[in-house]
Design a protein around this motif. Sequence first.
Motif, PDB file in Angstrom:
ATOM      1  N   ASN A  82       0.844  -1.209   0.000  1.00 39.89           N
ATOM      2  CA  ASN A  82       0.000   0.000   0.000  1.00 39.89           C
ATOM      3  C   ASN A  82       0.883   1.264   0.000  1.00 39.89           C
ATOM      4  O   ASN A  82       0.670   2.200   0.763  1.00 39.89           O
ATOM      5  N   ASP A  83       1.922   1.223  -0.829  1.00 42.10           N
ATOM      6  CA  ASP A  83       2.868   2.334  -1.044  1.00 42.10           C
ATOM      7  C   ASP A  83       3.814   2.602   0.125  1.00 42.10           C
ATOM      8  O   ASP A  83       4.600   3.550   0.068  1.00 42.10           O
ATOM      9  N   ALA A  84       3.774   1.807   1.172  1.00 43.79           N
ATOM     10  CA  ALA A  84       4.726   1.977   2.274  1.00 43.79           C
ATOM     11  C   ALA A  84       5.821   0.924   2.143  1.00 43.79           C
ATOM     12  O   ALA A  84       5.532  -0.256   1.873  1.00 43.79           O
ATOM     13  N   ALA A  85       7.075   1.343   2.321  1.00 43.65           N
ATOM     14  CA  ALA A  85       8.194   0.408   2.164  1.00 43.65           C
ATOM     15  C   ALA A  85       8.140  -0.687   3.228  1.00 43.65           C
ATOM     16  O   ALA A  85       7.824  -0.415   4.400  1.00 43.65           O
ATOM     17  N   VAL A  86       8.427  -1.914   2.805  1.00 51.69           N
ATOM     18  CA  VAL A  86       8.573  -3.034   3.748  1.00 51.69           C
ATOM     19  C   VAL A  86       9.898  -3.715   3.421  1.00 51.69           C
ATOM     20  O   VAL A  86      10.412  -3.578   2.302  1.00 51.69           O
ATOM     21  N   PRO A  87      10.503  -4.442   4.378  1.00 50.61           N
ATOM     22  CA  PRO A  87      11.809  -5.047   4.105  1.00 50.61           C
ATOM     23  C   PRO A  87      11.717  -6.271   3.195  1.00 50.61           C
ATOM     24  O   PRO A  87      10.725  -7.015   3.244  1.00 50.61           O
ATOM     25  N   ASP A  98      -4.609  -5.799   0.455  1.00 52.80           N
ATOM     26  CA  ASP A  98      -3.315  -5.100   0.403  1.00 52.80           C
ATOM     27  C   ASP A  98      -2.733  -5.155  -1.007  1.00 52.80           C
ATOM     28  O   ASP A  98      -2.837  -6.169  -1.707  1.00 52.80           O
ATOM     29  N   ARG A  99      -2.095  -4.030  -1.373  1.00 56.68           N
ATOM     30  CA  ARG A  99      -1.457  -3.934  -2.686  1.00 56.68           C
ATOM     31  C   ARG A  99       0.054  -4.013  -2.505  1.00 56.68           C
ATOM     32  O   ARG A  99       0.632  -3.232  -1.742  1.00 56.68           O
ATOM     33  N   VAL A 100       0.675  -4.935  -3.225  1.00 60.27           N
ATOM     34  CA  VAL A 100       2.120  -5.143  -3.109  1.00 60.27           C
ATOM     35  C   VAL A 100       2.777  -4.725  -4.416  1.00 60.27           C
ATOM     36  O   VAL A 100       2.258  -5.002  -5.499  1.00 60.27           O
ATOM     37  N   ARG A 101       3.927  -4.047  -4.284  1.00 59.86           N
ATOM     38  CA  ARG A 101       4.705  -3.726  -5.473  1.00 59.86           C
ATOM     39  C   ARG A 101       6.137  -4.183  -5.251  1.00 59.86           C
ATOM     40  O   ARG A 101       6.748  -3.844  -4.238  1.00 59.86           O
ATOM     41  N   VAL A 102       6.630  -4.981  -6.190  1.00 57.67           N
ATOM     42  CA  VAL A 102       8.031  -5.410  -6.167  1.00 57.67           C
ATOM     43  C   VAL A 102       8.711  -4.630  -7.282  1.00 57.67           C
ATOM     44  O   VAL A 102       8.334  -4.745  -8.452  1.00 57.67           O
ATOM     45  N   GLY A 103       9.699  -3.819  -6.930  1.00 59.49           N
ATOM     46  CA  GLY A 103      10.259  -2.862  -7.889  1.00 59.49           C
ATOM     47  C   GLY A 103      11.307  -3.443  -8.816  1.00 59.49           C
ATOM     48  O   GLY A 103      11.423  -4.663  -8.972  1.00 59.49           O
ATOM     49  N   ALA A 104      12.068  -2.548  -9.426  1.00 58.29           N
ATOM     50  CA  ALA A 104      13.121  -2.933 -10.366  1.00 58.29           C
ATOM     51  C   ALA A 104      14.350  -3.412  -9.594  1.00 58.29           C
ATOM     52  O   ALA A 104      14.658  -2.892  -8.525  1.00 58.29           O
ATOM     53  N   ALA A 105      15.059  -4.379 -10.167  1.00 60.82           N
ATOM     54  CA  ALA A 105      16.267  -4.897  -9.515  1.00 60.82           C
ATOM     55  C   ALA A 105      17.391  -3.880  -9.633  1.00 60.82           C
ATOM     56  O   ALA A 105      17.736  -3.471 -10.743  1.00 60.82           O
ATOM     57  N   ARG A 106      17.928  -3.472  -8.487  1.00 57.86           N
ATOM     58  CA  ARG A 106      19.091  -2.561  -8.499  1.00 57.86           C
ATOM     59  C   ARG A 106      20.375  -3.367  -8.646  1.00 57.86           C
ATOM     60  O   ARG A 106      21.360  -2.919  -9.199  1.00 57.86           O
ATOM     61  N   ALA A 107      20.377  -4.546  -8.081  1.00 54.17           N
ATOM     62  CA  ALA A 107      21.496  -5.484  -8.236  1.00 54.17           C
ATOM     63  C   ALA A 107      20.881  -6.859  -8.367  1.00 54.17           C
ATOM     64  O   ALA A 107      19.822  -7.127  -7.803  1.00 54.17           O
ATOM     65  N   GLY A 108      21.548  -7.727  -9.131  1.00 52.29           N
ATOM     66  CA  GLY A 108      20.961  -9.037  -9.394  1.00 52.29           C
ATOM     67  C   GLY A 108      19.883  -8.922 -10.465  1.00 52.29           C
ATOM     68  O   GLY A 108      19.598  -7.828 -10.977  1.00 52.29           O
ATOM     69  N   VAL A 109      19.313 -10.046 -10.825  1.00 53.25           N
ATOM     70  CA  VAL A 109      18.337 -10.106 -11.924  1.00 53.25           C
ATOM     71  C   VAL A 109      16.994 -10.646 -11.440  1.00 53.25           C
ATOM     72  O   VAL A 109      15.945 -10.117 -11.775  1.00 53.25           O
ATOM     73  N   ARG A 110      17.057 -11.703 -10.605  1.00 48.84           N
ATOM     74  CA  ARG A 110      15.829 -12.451 -10.306  1.00 48.84           C
ATOM     75  C   ARG A 110      15.435 -12.327  -8.833  1.00 48.84           C
ATOM     76  O   ARG A 110      16.219 -12.669  -7.947  1.00 48.84           O
ATOM     77  N   ALA A 111      14.247 -11.800  -8.632  1.00 47.67           N
ATOM     78  CA  ALA A 111      13.692 -11.720  -7.281  1.00 47.67           C
ATOM     79  C   ALA A 111      12.632 -12.808  -7.139  1.00 47.67           C
ATOM     80  O   ALA A 111      12.013 -13.225  -8.129  1.00 47.67           O
TER      81      ALA A 111
END
Lengths: 315, 236
Positions: A82-87, A98-111
């Motif tokens: 829901n737009d709040a950062a989680v670890p 709840d809405r989840v967003r997994v962002g772009a990889a800063r390092a590595g390729v596969r999350a």
Amino acid sequence: MIRILEPGPQTTVQDLGRTGHLRSGIPPSGPMDVHAFVVANRLVGNPDGAAGLECTLMGPRFTVETPCAIAVTGAEVDVTVNDAAVPAWATVRLAAGDRVRVGAARAGVRAYVAVSGGLDVPLTLGSRATYLRGRMGGLDGRALRRDDVLPVGAAPLPVAGARPRLDVPTFEPEPVIRVVLGPQADRFTPAGIAALLGEAYEMLPQSDRMGARLRGPRIAHAAGHDIISDGIALGSIQVPGDGQPIVLLVDRQSTGGYTKVATVCSFDIGRIGQVRPGQRVRFQAVEVAEAHALRRQWQASLAAAVGGPVAAPPA
Amino acid sequence: MRFVPAGDLAVCVELGDEISVEVNTRVRALEYLVQQKGVRGVVETVPSFRSLLVYYDPDAVGLETLCDTLGDLAEQASAAVLPAPRTVELPCCYDPELGPDLEPAAARLGLAVDELVRLHAGAEYLVYFVGFTPGLPYMAGMPDRIQLPRLETPRVKVSAGSVGIGGMQCCIYSVESPGGYWLLGRTPVRLYDPGAPEPILLRPGDRVRLRPVDRATFERIGRAVEARTYRPVVVA
């Protein structure tokens, strides 16, 4: 169940893969980075082989329709609920909607995204893993699309905040990948082998779950690049006539007729799967016995990473 | 016999250095014995022309012990230990639209098209192994008279079901893929159907016979395959 709002460029359902069908030409599939995948499952109290998501370079956006827990591991990504950062690398409890967003990889390729209860897509040949080229498994044998709905198995909710005990793996700029020479190392010149083990090779963008294509100094053949077609092991480094290596991975062809100079060790498959296009790797040769010892260390580190009470039943 | 490690989880057992029925039969017999004996630590096996790739679990068996066991089994590996093969009959439509190399291949061989079809369909093929793409059989058994080198420029796209020849081999493409064989015809039967309970039709050691069918029959069987009502003739 979870509903996909944005899939990301290539998000697939994976479990630990299907065994026993390479003799029919069907590869195991499964996660490229087994370590990250298993940690994610353990963080949400799942068996190691429960089905989760593998995301490539960019994660999905999704909503959950029932209370559950998730964990995101693997590539370095921002995760929000829901737009709040989680670890990442932690258990995150979610409420229905709840809405989840997994962002772009800063390092590595596969999350990896594990969901408590596991993704409950149908089994194909005993596995839920997606084999894209064969259009098998996962959700209709394909990568996820917008508006896909994935059923989730019933499971008790794990405690939020549980973290692996070991440090989260870091991504080195130029990882050293351990290989066992062969099966056809004798088909290359000493200079060719010296190049493989002494020079750096750059990951090319056309790499995928079938094979990692690399570019670097020529790995020269002693006499021809064709052999009588035979089985291709996980991690086989195939070298066609152009002298450029291709590391064959979880969605590989089962057999092939190009010489294979060396084989990436099982415990480094995940590391090569996290190398970004343009990044370079180096190869280091180990003997089989040493590789087995290193594999045991890798297994022990995985056990230690999530061996604690990370997935206690709900209070 | 040679044991060559292929990384930390597999070993390649080489039983020869040639493509021949004899060597391949020993490979399949070794695989069969490994399956029958339930050799400790073996995870899965992949037969090919002249070798058996054995995936193993190093936590369950050491490489030396495994190679000793495999070596002992290889001594017993002969045609005598294998169960009787199945024969699978596949309809094949030799139509220039479905087999675009039929006429050029006949011309290159100095044969009439009908004669090429007769020779090709008259053979019984042995499935040496299945691989590369899901369900693709590597087969041989053609008369020498119709052997051609592979195409100089492989096609980028070959339709699933295409029946092709190259060298001593005959191949049936199981999925749409690039390919370098001379395409003589096409079978409407699916060798790979990811949604079916048994997605793979052919197995190593199967005998395959091609039954020439006309275009109308090809289309009719194709519709039955689509509806999942067609079963190829399999004689066990």
